[in-house]
Structures are given as C-alpha cells and as structure tokens.
Scaffold this motif. Structure first.
Motif, PDB file in Angstrom:
ATOM      1  N   ASP A 136       0.832  -1.225  -0.130  1.00 55.29           N
ATOM      2  CA  ASP A 136       0.100  -0.015   0.342  1.00 55.29           C
ATOM      3  C   ASP A 136       0.930   1.219   0.415  1.00 55.29           C
ATOM      4  O   ASP A 136       0.969   2.074  -0.642  1.00 55.29           O
ATOM      5  CB  ASP A 136      -1.079   0.272   0.986  1.00 55.29           C
ATOM      6  N   ASP A 137       2.244   1.025   0.810  1.00 55.50           N
ATOM      7  CA  ASP A 137       3.002   2.033   0.798  1.00 55.50           C
ATOM      8  C   ASP A 137       3.556   2.437  -0.751  1.00 55.50           C
ATOM      9  O   ASP A 137       4.839   1.426  -0.822  1.00 55.50           O
ATOM     10  CB  ASP A 137       3.959   1.881   2.211  1.00 55.50           C
ATOM     11  N   THR A 138       3.420   3.046  -1.701  1.00 52.55           N
ATOM     12  CA  THR A 138       3.513   3.284  -2.934  1.00 52.55           C
ATOM     13  C   THR A 138       5.062   3.693  -2.913  1.00 52.55           C
ATOM     14  O   THR A 138       5.824   3.021  -4.085  1.00 52.55           O
ATOM     15  CB  THR A 138       3.026   4.116  -4.204  1.00 52.55           C
ATOM     16  N   GLY A 139       5.694   4.374  -1.693  1.00 52.87           N
ATOM     17  CA  GLY A 139       7.460   4.851  -2.024  1.00 52.87           C
ATOM     18  C   GLY A 139       8.111   3.911  -1.685  1.00 52.87           C
ATOM     19  O   GLY A 139       9.600   4.245  -2.075  1.00 52.87           O
ATOM     20  N   ILE A 140       7.611   2.826  -0.965  1.00 54.34           N
ATOM     21  CA  ILE A 140       8.369   1.641  -1.254  1.00 54.34           C
ATOM     22  C   ILE A 140       9.139   0.962  -1.823  1.00 54.34           C
ATOM     23  O   ILE A 140       9.704   0.369  -2.722  1.00 54.34           O
ATOM     24  CB  ILE A 140       7.968   0.486   0.119  1.00 54.34           C
ATOM     25  N   ARG A 141       7.711   0.433  -3.166  1.00 47.67           N
ATOM     26  CA  ARG A 141       7.766  -0.108  -4.413  1.00 47.67           C
ATOM     27  C   ARG A 141       9.116   0.095  -5.440  1.00 47.67           C
ATOM     28  O   ARG A 141       9.470  -1.356  -5.433  1.00 47.67           O
ATOM     29  CB  ARG A 141       6.253   0.050  -4.944  1.00 47.67           C
ATOM     30  N   PRO A 142       9.762   1.271  -5.249  1.00 48.09           N
ATOM     31  CA  PRO A 142      11.085   1.490  -6.126  1.00 48.09           C
ATOM     32  C   PRO A 142      12.183   0.757  -5.339  1.00 48.09           C
ATOM     33  O   PRO A 142      13.598   1.055  -6.213  1.00 48.09           O
ATOM     34  CB  PRO A 142      11.314   2.625  -6.497  1.00 48.09           C
ATOM     35  N   TRP A 143      11.960   0.453  -3.882  1.00 44.84           N
ATOM     36  CA  TRP A 143      13.470  -0.216  -3.402  1.00 44.84           C
ATOM     37  C   TRP A 143      13.323  -1.580  -3.329  1.00 44.84           C
ATOM     38  O   TRP A 143      14.606  -2.061  -2.813  1.00 44.84           O
ATOM     39  CB  TRP A 143      12.949   0.597  -1.751  1.00 44.84           C
ATOM     40  N   PHE A 144      12.581  -2.027  -4.724  1.00 41.47           N
ATOM     41  CA  PHE A 144      12.144  -4.036  -4.129  1.00 41.47           C
ATOM     42  C   PHE A 144      12.657  -3.722  -5.654  1.00 41.47           C
ATOM     43  O   PHE A 144      12.273  -4.051  -6.655  1.00 41.47           O
ATOM     44  CB  PHE A 144      11.490  -4.466  -4.292  1.00 41.47           C
ATOM     45  N   VAL A 145      14.256  -4.759  -5.591  1.00 39.31           N
ATOM     46  CA  VAL A 145      15.062  -5.647  -7.602  1.00 39.31           C
ATOM     47  C   VAL A 145      15.033  -6.635  -7.074  1.00 39.31           C
ATOM     48  O   VAL A 145      15.271  -7.152  -7.941  1.00 39.31           O
ATOM     49  CB  VAL A 145      15.734  -4.238  -8.065  1.00 39.31           C
ATOM     50  N   VAL A 146      14.839  -7.301  -5.963  1.00 42.57           N
ATOM     51  CA  VAL A 146      14.887  -8.634  -5.892  1.00 42.57           C
ATOM     52  C   VAL A 146      13.752  -9.041  -6.257  1.00 42.57           C
ATOM     53  O   VAL A 146      12.771  -9.243  -4.776  1.00 42.57           O
ATOM     54  CB  VAL A 146      15.899  -9.334  -4.764  1.00 42.57           C
ATOM     55  N   PHE A 147      13.284 -10.082  -6.768  1.00 40.02           N
ATOM     56  CA  PHE A 147      12.090 -11.290  -6.015  1.00 40.02           C
ATOM     57  C   PHE A 147      12.504 -12.951  -6.234  1.00 40.02           C
ATOM     58  O   PHE A 147      13.323 -12.803  -6.605  1.00 40.02           O
ATOM     59  CB  PHE A 147      11.337 -11.607  -7.307  1.00 40.02           C
ATOM     60  N   ASP A 148      11.455 -13.462  -5.478  1.00 36.59           N
ATOM     61  CA  ASP A 148      11.276 -14.708  -5.061  1.00 36.59           C
ATOM     62  C   ASP A 148      10.301 -15.471  -5.385  1.00 36.59           C
ATOM     63  O   ASP A 148       9.235 -15.108  -4.202  1.00 36.59           O
ATOM     64  CB  ASP A 148      12.299 -14.825  -3.271  1.00 36.59           C
ATOM     65  N   GLY A 149      10.301 -16.530  -5.462  1.00 36.54           N
ATOM     66  CA  GLY A 149       9.402 -17.476  -5.260  1.00 36.54           C
ATOM     67  C   GLY A 149       9.269 -18.285  -5.926  1.00 36.54           C
ATOM     68  O   GLY A 149      10.371 -19.018  -6.482  1.00 36.54           O
ATOM     69  N   SER A 150       8.828 -19.521  -6.476  1.00 40.73           N
ATOM     70  CA  SER A 150       8.347 -21.219  -6.394  1.00 40.73           C
ATOM     71  C   SER A 150       8.537 -21.150  -7.917  1.00 40.73           C
ATOM     72  O   SER A 150       7.790 -20.758  -8.648  1.00 40.73           O
ATOM     73  CB  SER A 150       7.354 -21.614  -5.886  1.00 40.73           C
ATOM     74  N   ALA A 151       9.286 -21.985  -7.778  1.00 43.74           N
ATOM     75  CA  ALA A 151       9.528 -22.075  -9.919  1.00 43.74           C
ATOM     76  C   ALA A 151       8.651 -23.208 -10.366  1.00 43.74           C
ATOM     77  O   ALA A 151       8.338 -22.312 -11.563  1.00 43.74           O
ATOM     78  CB  ALA A 151      11.339 -23.265  -9.180  1.00 43.74           C
ATOM     79  N   PRO A 152       7.985 -23.397 -10.190  1.00 44.70           N
ATOM     80  CA  PRO A 152       6.950 -24.317 -10.314  1.00 44.70           C
ATOM     81  C   PRO A 152       5.671 -23.786 -10.819  1.00 44.70           C
ATOM     82  O   PRO A 152       5.024 -23.388 -11.748  1.00 44.70           O
ATOM     83  CB  PRO A 152       6.303 -25.469  -9.723  1.00 44.70           C
ATOM     84  N   ALA A 153       5.941 -22.614  -9.819  1.00 43.60           N
ATOM     85  CA  ALA A 153       4.770 -21.141 -10.302  1.00 43.60           C
ATOM     86  C   ALA A 153       5.182 -20.366 -11.128  1.00 43.60           C
ATOM     87  O   ALA A 153       4.486 -20.043 -12.306  1.00 43.60           O
ATOM     88  CB  ALA A 153       4.802 -20.249  -8.997  1.00 43.60           C
ATOM     89  N   TYR A 154       6.549 -20.721 -11.931  1.00 43.63           N
ATOM     90  CA  TYR A 154       7.009 -19.129 -12.428  1.00 43.63           C
ATOM     91  C   TYR A 154       7.322 -20.548 -13.905  1.00 43.63           C
ATOM     92  O   TYR A 154       6.775 -20.021 -14.728  1.00 43.63           O
ATOM     93  CB  TYR A 154       8.287 -18.654 -12.298  1.00 43.63           C
ATOM     94  N   ALA A 155       7.541 -21.286 -13.814  1.00 39.46           N
ATOM     95  CA  ALA A 155       7.664 -22.152 -15.200  1.00 39.46           C
ATOM     96  C   ALA A 155       6.007 -22.606 -15.277  1.00 39.46           C
ATOM     97  O   ALA A 155       6.404 -23.667 -16.761  1.00 39.46           O
ATOM     98  CB  ALA A 155       8.525 -22.973 -14.782  1.00 39.46           C
ATOM     99  N   GLY A 156       5.154 -22.829 -14.826  1.00 41.16           N
ATOM    100  CA  GLY A 156       4.110 -23.092 -14.933  1.00 41.16           C
ATOM    101  C   GLY A 156       3.149 -22.772 -15.877  1.00 41.16           C
ATOM    102  O   GLY A 156       2.329 -23.105 -16.914  1.00 41.16           O
ATOM    103  N   GLY A 157       2.981 -21.418 -17.019  1.00 36.84           N
ATOM    104  CA  GLY A 157       3.148 -21.232 -17.904  1.00 36.84           C
ATOM    105  C   GLY A 157       1.727 -19.740 -17.822  1.00 36.84           C
ATOM    106  O   GLY A 157       1.315 -19.145 -18.551  1.00 36.84           O
ATOM    107  N   GLY A 158       1.600 -19.343 -16.336  1.00 38.54           N
ATOM    108  CA  GLY A 158       0.778 -18.706 -15.897  1.00 38.54           C
ATOM    109  C   GLY A 158       1.804 -17.201 -15.544  1.00 38.54           C
ATOM    110  O   GLY A 158       0.796 -16.075 -15.110  1.00 38.54           O
ATOM    111  N   ILE A 159       3.096 -17.048 -15.959  1.00 38.45           N
ATOM    112  CA  ILE A 159       3.498 -15.532 -15.381  1.00 38.45           C
ATOM    113  C   ILE A 159       4.774 -15.616 -16.446  1.00 38.45           C
ATOM    114  O   ILE A 159       5.357 -15.846 -16.269  1.00 38.45           O
ATOM    115  CB  ILE A 159       4.128 -15.825 -13.634  1.00 38.45           C
ATOM    116  N   ASP A 160       4.109 -14.371 -16.952  1.00 39.75           N
ATOM    117  CA  ASP A 160       5.544 -13.235 -18.053  1.00 39.75           C
ATOM    118  C   ASP A 160       6.531 -12.783 -17.121  1.00 39.75           C
ATOM    119  O   ASP A 160       6.734 -12.351 -16.953  1.00 39.75           O
ATOM    120  CB  ASP A 160       4.484 -12.596 -18.693  1.00 39.75           C
ATOM    121  N   THR A 161       7.664 -14.260 -17.081  1.00 38.47           N
ATOM    122  CA  THR A 161       9.169 -13.554 -16.768  1.00 38.47           C
ATOM    123  C   THR A 161       9.532 -12.545 -17.389  1.00 38.47           C
ATOM    124  O   THR A 161      10.362 -12.667 -16.796  1.00 38.47           O
ATOM    125  CB  THR A 161       9.656 -14.751 -16.204  1.00 38.47           C
TER     126      THR A 161
END
Length: 351
Positions: free
Chosen positions: A251-276
């Motif tokens: 909700d705090d939009t001012g912190i969004r630009p301070w994230f440049v690292v993302f971390d999650g489950s490989a099956p979710a990324y590789a399963g066809g539903g997320i445009d990496t």
C-alpha cells in the motif's frame, strides 16, 4: 541492458552443451548478475546439508540460505530451523584453520565464517546470502534493520555488495536496475549480496503487521532520504510468485521502487501463468526456489547430474537469475553459471 533474444538463445544453447559434460560446471564468462543464472542451496546452514558452513562456501553454489530468529529475550540473532534452540554448521572461525571446528553459532558466527573464508579466497565467485527472517525483525528489542546493518558492517564489512553500489547516482534501486547498472560478475568477484525475505512464522503471526520485506524497504527509503543509503547492507525481496508487478501488494507506494529482487516457487514461474520476460527486461533479480518440483519432478536432493543440469538450463531460459534446490552433492551443477534467457509463461503479463 538485457541482451537481444537471438544472442541469448545462442549463448544459452552453447552453455547447455557445456553443462552436459560432468567434468566441470558450465560458466558464462561475461555479464552482470542480472544477465546470468547461477545455482543455490536451500538451508545451507543445516548440518544435514553441509557438515560445516565452509563446505557450503566451498561447494561453488551461487546462493546460500540461512534461517534467522530474532530472540528478544537473549538479544541474539539465532540461526536455527525450529523455534527453539540453535543448531547449525557455523563455527564463527576467525582464521581458516578453525572453519571446520565447532558449530551451532549465531548469525554473527555465520557471517564471521564467510569473512574468514572470503579473506582466504580472494576473488571468489559472487555469492548471494539469502536470509529468511523466520519471525521478522524486532527493532524494539535492538534487533531491527539498523542493528542488522551494524552486524554486517562488523563482520563482512567491505565484502558486501550494497544497495548503494547499485544505486550510484540514481534516485531509486528500480531506476538503477532498469538502467542496467548491476555490476558485472567480474567486478563482483569477492563480493556477497544479501537478500532478505520474510519468514514463515512472521507471515503466520496475526499480531505482526510489518513484515521483513516492507520494514527493510522502508529502512532503505528513509536512509536514502537522509543521505545515509551507504549504511544499508541488504536487498529486501518480494516473496512469492505472482503475475504482473507483485510490488503492487504494498500500500505504501513509496517503497515499491526499493524492491529489485524477487523470490518465488519455480513451478509457479515455469507453469505458464507468469510472464517472466518482465523481470528480464527490467534487470530484476529473480530467485526461483524448489527447482526440482517443476514438472516433471526430479529428486530434490540427489537427482541425476544431467537432469539437474537440464533443469537449471530450463529455468535460466525462463528468466531466473538463481535456481535453488537441495542438490548439495552435485558440485558441477552448483557451480553452473548460464546466460539468462528471456522466456516465461504464457499469460499473466506485467500490468
């Protein structure tokens, strides 16, 4: 800036041919950490993974994970998988001869091991140290983001690649990443990048409404506004795979630009539903966990060397900058570094 798709495909094909030879890890000889894909180990601090943390450091892995508890009673940063006690492979050695003597140290001990190993291995590969803050920070008890930075300063010091190093003269980390300002792997020789994620207990605590990711991102923003960003030691990660821009959850939009690292489950990324491809185009670091669980699943601990190498190549093509599992017995795979691809799942594009 990201390489062109044809160039990446050619490099990826060449690198994939290399990893089929078990004699040595495949290694991309150029590119930034946002242009390449390395391999990491989940919970590398556990004795069942490596007898000593020095063994984890010697393994060639590009990412090593540690679980940390903030103990408000003792004031310690405990390293343990479970709520009670402290069991781990960190010796707290101040000289190389002691790296394989003792264990069960706190976070200071683990960081001290890294520093001692680092001094004995000048020019070592870049290492991502992923820290899961199991129950989050406890600033009121002296275990908050500022205290964490101090601990890192006292132990790792100049061995750390910091947010300020990426930031340069840019206003936010997002702006710097989009400009392709990550250091080349050669320039990162001998450096450790610290990734922070919120912990499983913290996320299940109904009384905790300020998780590690948001708390440290606020810390980064506030330090930058005060002209003190050089003190920050870590990069907070947006945890869990999600279509679109997962920073919109904050909700705090001012912190969004301070994230440049993302971390999650490989099956979710590789399963066809997320445009990496969104992560690749913006030069964001993307850690894909549980690589073994991507269909068809392979053994999480001891797969065949060829099938593990093929899985790394597959996820490099899907846009990962680090692929993790528990393949502690496969040094030729752990030492792999491939060119990062531009693939991704169908649908779920970044909004």
């Amino acid at each position: 800036m990201p390489r062109s798709l044809p160039a990446l495909r050619l490099l990826g094909a060449a690198a994939f041919g290399l990893i089929l030879a078990p004699a040595a890890p495949a290694y991309a000889d150029s590119g930034s950490i946002a242009d390449t894909t390395s391999v990491g180990v989940h919970n590398a601090y556990e004795k069942s993974a490596f007898p000593h943390f020095a063994d984890a450091l010697d393994s060639g892995a590009g990412l090593l994970e540690i679980d940390v508890w903030t103990d408000e009673i003792t004031g310690d940063w405990r390293v343990n998988h479970d709520l009670i006690g402290q069991s781990n492979n960190c010796a707290g050695a101040t000289d190389p001869d002691g790296l394989r003597e003792g264990g069960d140290g706190d976070l200071r001990a683990c960081l001290t091991d890294i520093r001692t190993w680092h001094e004995a291995q000048p020019g070592h590969r870049p290492i991502v140290l992923k820290i899961e803050m199991k129950d989050g920070f406890h600033a009121a008890g002296g275990l908050g983001p500022a205290a964490f930075d101090t601990l890192v300063d006292e132990t790792l010091g100049d061995a750390v690649y910091r947010p300020a190093d990426l930031l340069g003269g840019k206003d936010t980390l997002d702006e710097a990443a989009a400009a392709g300002d990550w250091a080349d792997r050669d320039a990162l020789a001998g450096k450790v990048l610290i990734e922070l994620i919120p912990g499983t207990v913290e996320r299940q605590n109904p009384f905790d409404d300020l998780w590690t990711d948001e708390e440290y991102a606020r810390h980064l923003r506030d330090l930058a506004e005060a002209g003190g960003i050089g003190r920050a030691a870590a990069f907070p990660a947006v945890l869990d795979a999600e279509a679109g821009d997962p920073r919109e959850r904050y909700d705090d939009t001012g912190i969004r630009p301070w994230f440049v690292v993302f971390d999650g489950s490989a099956p979710a990324y590789a399963g066809g539903g997320i445009d990496t491809s969104w992560y690749v185009e913006n030069n964001y670091l993307l850690v894909m966990t549980d690589a073994h669980a991507v269909a068809p699943e392979i053994d999480p601990v001891s797969p065949g060397e060829d099938e593990a190498a093929a899985r790394v190549a597959e996820l490099a093509g899907a846009g990962a900058t680090t692929v993790t599992s528990d393949w502690t017995g496969l040094p030729s795979v752990l030492g792999t570094v491939l060119p990062r691809g531009t693939g991704g799942g169908a649908g779920g594009g970044a909004g």
